[in-house]
Design an enzyme around this catalytic site. Structure first.
Site, PDB file in Angstrom:
ATOM      1  N   LYS A   1     -16.161   5.532 -16.524  1.00 39.49           N
ATOM      2  CA  LYS A   1     -15.851   5.835 -15.057  1.00 39.49           C
ATOM      3  C   LYS A   1     -16.811   6.438 -14.529  1.00 39.49           C
ATOM      4  O   LYS A   1     -17.582   6.383 -13.449  1.00 39.49           O
ATOM      5  CB  LYS A   1     -14.627   6.444 -15.035  1.00 39.49           C
ATOM      6  CG  LYS A   1     -14.359   7.057 -13.589  1.00 39.49           C
ATOM      7  CD  LYS A   1     -14.018   6.105 -12.538  1.00 39.49           C
ATOM      8  CE  LYS A   1     -13.625   6.811 -11.211  1.00 39.49           C
ATOM      9  NZ  LYS A   1     -13.323   5.689 -10.321  1.00 39.49           N
TER      10      LYS A   1
ATOM     11  N   LEU B   1     -26.712  -0.973  -1.579  1.00 36.65           N
ATOM     12  CA  LEU B   1     -28.001  -0.792  -1.288  1.00 36.65           C
ATOM     13  C   LEU B   1     -28.112  -0.609   0.287  1.00 36.65           C
ATOM     14  O   LEU B   1     -29.133  -1.165   0.927  1.00 36.65           O
ATOM     15  CB  LEU B   1     -29.018  -1.999  -1.815  1.00 36.65           C
ATOM     16  CG  LEU B   1     -29.366  -1.848  -3.251  1.00 36.65           C
ATOM     17  CD1 LEU B   1     -30.147  -3.074  -3.710  1.00 36.65           C
ATOM     18  CD2 LEU B   1     -30.234  -0.595  -3.617  1.00 36.65           C
TER      19      LEU B   1
ATOM     20  N   CYS C   1     -15.172  11.150  -4.662  1.00 35.20           N
ATOM     21  CA  CYS C   1     -15.510  10.872  -5.799  1.00 35.20           C
ATOM     22  C   CYS C   1     -17.186  11.058  -6.157  1.00 35.20           C
ATOM     23  O   CYS C   1     -17.287  11.742  -7.113  1.00 35.20           O
ATOM     24  CB  CYS C   1     -15.276   9.385  -6.060  1.00 35.20           C
ATOM     25  SG  CYS C   1     -13.556   9.177  -5.894  1.00 35.20           S
TER      26      CYS C   1
HETATM   27  C1  UDX Z   1     -16.158   5.336  -4.923  1.00 33.95           C
HETATM   28  C2  UDX Z   1     -16.441   4.179  -5.782  1.00 33.95           C
HETATM   29  O1  UDX Z   1     -16.875   2.783  -5.083  1.00 33.95           O
HETATM   30  C3  UDX Z   1     -15.169   3.594  -6.657  1.00 33.95           C
HETATM   31  O2  UDX Z   1     -15.485   2.617  -7.269  1.00 33.95           O
HETATM   32  C4  UDX Z   1     -14.586   4.957  -7.302  1.00 33.95           C
HETATM   33  O3  UDX Z   1     -13.352   4.443  -7.825  1.00 33.95           O
HETATM   34  C5  UDX Z   1     -14.238   5.985  -6.166  1.00 33.95           C
HETATM   35  O4  UDX Z   1     -15.543   6.450  -5.470  1.00 33.95           O
HETATM   36  P1  UDX Z   1     -15.209   5.647  -2.524  1.00 33.95           P
HETATM   37  O5  UDX Z   1     -15.741   6.990  -2.614  1.00 33.95           O
HETATM   38  O6  UDX Z   1     -13.897   5.371  -1.948  1.00 33.95           O
HETATM   39  O7  UDX Z   1     -15.339   4.755  -3.961  1.00 33.95           O
HETATM   40  O8  UDX Z   1     -16.275   4.807  -1.153  1.00 33.95           O
HETATM   41  P2  UDX Z   1     -17.628   4.040  -1.504  1.00 33.95           P
HETATM   42  O9  UDX Z   1     -17.351   2.892  -0.855  1.00 33.95           O
HETATM   43  O10 UDX Z   1     -17.907   3.944  -2.911  1.00 33.95           O
HETATM   44  O11 UDX Z   1     -18.537   4.892  -0.859  1.00 33.95           O
HETATM   45  C6  UDX Z   1     -18.993   6.142  -1.168  1.00 33.95           C
HETATM   46  C7  UDX Z   1     -20.202   6.704  -0.412  1.00 33.95           C
HETATM   47  O12 UDX Z   1     -21.257   5.910  -0.380  1.00 33.95           O
HETATM   48  C8  UDX Z   1     -19.786   6.667   1.141  1.00 33.95           C
HETATM   49  O13 UDX Z   1     -20.286   8.056   1.742  1.00 33.95           O
HETATM   50  C9  UDX Z   1     -20.668   5.648   1.536  1.00 33.95           C
HETATM   51  O14 UDX Z   1     -20.656   5.626   2.993  1.00 33.95           O
HETATM   52  C10 UDX Z   1     -21.705   5.655   0.817  1.00 33.95           C
HETATM   53  N1  UDX Z   1     -22.419   4.121   0.882  1.00 33.95           N
HETATM   54  C11 UDX Z   1     -21.686   3.143   0.045  1.00 33.95           C
HETATM   55  C12 UDX Z   1     -23.629   3.999   1.151  1.00 33.95           C
HETATM   56  O15 UDX Z   1     -24.325   4.849   2.039  1.00 33.95           O
HETATM   57  N2  UDX Z   1     -24.228   2.883   1.091  1.00 33.95           N
HETATM   58  C13 UDX Z   1     -23.661   1.841   0.525  1.00 33.95           C
HETATM   59  O16 UDX Z   1     -24.220   0.689   0.350  1.00 33.95           O
HETATM   60  C14 UDX Z   1     -22.435   2.090   0.105  1.00 33.95           C
END
Ligand code: UDX
Length: 432
Positions: free
Chosen positions: A207, A253, A263
């Protein structure tokens, strides 16, 4: 099967209602009696697309129940999922497990028949070992199994991520619990999910490692975006070019502001803290944490440049303030880093978010929530698109407001530079 979800947040409530929708009898338990009463009335305290309908449907058909009687709910259930919060300790980096151990204390005297006790919350490696020892103290006959079954749910996509997971990870050291859980998840496995049985500790680490790697991917492309801006390259071409390599993959990306949420920041800190306890230096993840922390300063420097280094009295509008689209969650949102600094420098900040007013921003001077995009943009010197809500993807800035003297800083690359510039606006974005 009879399941008990302890904790009714994003993980407990979503997993619980989805399990009930698969035909299981589920009781969701929370010590917050007000929250339980609200849930019984169909009022869902979290913003998750599709959740209200699913809760209403399964509460009506009787498969989904809510209770604040933990002991009784545990006694009546076969599988107990621990879904309580494991936030970062105040001024520390390790995970605060107090809620987990409080739950264990209550479970320990309710093991009236064989039970599987599952940590679904993200817990540091070896937590399952500690839980097993605590339970064994009062249950010498060991009529239980302690299993790690981490969730991989993204906020805003949690129901889809539960229903169509890439993999189900079961960290179990015994055959009985493994057999029962394979049958519990059979409906998802038949739709193509991979079932992976590992040791309990391996599941706990999978995880953290997964979240830390996703955070690394995002930070990697964010730093490349900085380079692309200097070399006049479109970072989106780099993301596509890299992503076509199946060993890399194109997801996560998308360059943007610093990553946030409940998280990635928590889990990257926790895994480095665990490693430190064992005298291991996870230097890559530590660099990711440092780089992401610095990213808001980099974007703020760009704001100062766009405004000609004159911030005092300038009107800056934020379109979206949550940490990502399709959630109302502000935890570790990069807007919480940028807006206070802009306010301190004398800017007047208006913000609009489809999920409404934010208490987290209510105490900051000269920061105001306005309930429409138009009102927010009116009179701006700079419009910042901070969150990639669909609401912002096809705004016609030309017809939106009379005074068109504002620049646009699209931190999510959701607008077309050609289209916006053709309308006469100065348009800035990330890595393009
Ligand atoms: C994340 C994990 O994806 C998930 O598997 C885990 O169980 C919990 O944490 P979450 O935090 O809800 O989920 O959102 P996520 O969609 O992963 O985005 C996390 C952060 O990364 C956000 O701030 C988002 O804006 C950013 N992000 C995500 C980017 O900047 N670029 C991307 O391509 C994807």
């Amino acid at each position: 099967m009879k399941l008990c979800m302890i904790g009714t947040g994003y993980v407990g409530l979503v997993s619980g209602v989805c399990f009930s929708d698969l035909g299981n009898d589920v009781v969701c338990v929370d010590k917050d009696t007000k929250k339980i009463e609200l849930l019984k009335k169909g009022n869902i305290p979290i913003y998750e697309p599709g959740l209200t309908e699913l809760v209403t449907k399964n509460y009506k058909n009787g498969r989904l129940k809510f209770s604040n009687d933990l002991k009784k709910s545990v006694r009546d259930s076969d599988i107990i999922f621990i879904c309580v919060g494991t936030p970062t300790k105040k001024n520390g980096s390790s995970a605060d497990l107090s809620q987990v151990y409080n739950v264990i204390k209550e479970i320990t005297t309710s093991i009236n028949k064989y039970k599987i006790i599952i940590t679904k919350s993200t817990v540091p490696v070896t937590t399952g070992d500690v839980i097993e020892k605590l339970l064994f103290k009062k249950n010498k006959k060991k009529t239980f199994s302690v299993v790690s079954n981490p969730e991989f749910l993204r906020e805003g996509e949690a129901i889809r991520d539960f229903s169509y997971p890439d993999r189900i990870v079961i960290g179990s050291n015994d055959k009985k619990s493994n057999r029962i859980l394979r049958s519990l998840y059979a409906p998802l496995l038949s739709k193509g999910a991979q079932y992976l049985n590992t040791s309990r500790r391996a599941a706990e680490l999978i995880k953290y490692a997964s979240n830390a790697f996703l955070a690394t991917k995002i930070t990697f492309i964010n730093e490349l975006a900085n380079l692309c801006e200097k070399l006049n390259i479109n970072v989106e071409d780099i993301s596509i070019g890299m992503g076509l390599d199946k060993r890399i993959g194109g997801r996560f990306l998308r360059a943007g502001p610093a990553y946030g949420g409940s998280c990635f920041p928590k889990d990257t800190k926790a895994i480095t803290s665990t490693a430190k306890k064992h005298k291991i230096n996870l230097s890559v993840i530590k660099t990711v944490i440092k780089s992401n922390k610095h990213r808001s300063n980099i974007l703020l420097d760009r704001v100062y440049e766009i405004l000609g280094k004159k911030i005092k009295g300038k009107k800056i509008s934020f379109l979206g303030v949550t940490f990502k689209a399709n959630t109302d969650d502000m935890r570790d949102s990069s807007s919480l880093k940028m807006i206070p600094i802009l306010s301190k420098k004398g800017a007047i900040v208006n913000y609009f978010d489809p999920t409404g007013f934010k208490t987290e921003l209510s105490k900051i001077k000269n920061v105001r929530y306005l309930d429409s995009i138009k009102k927010t943009v009116e009179g701006s010197d700079l419009v910042i698109i901070h969150t990639e809500w669909n609401d912002f993807k096809s705004i016609n800035f030309k017809n939106l407001v009379k005074r068109k003297k504002f620049s646009i800083f699209d931190m999510r690359n959701i607008c077309s530079p050609i289209k916006i510039r053709a309308q006469g606006f100065k348009y800035y974005s990330i890595g393009r």
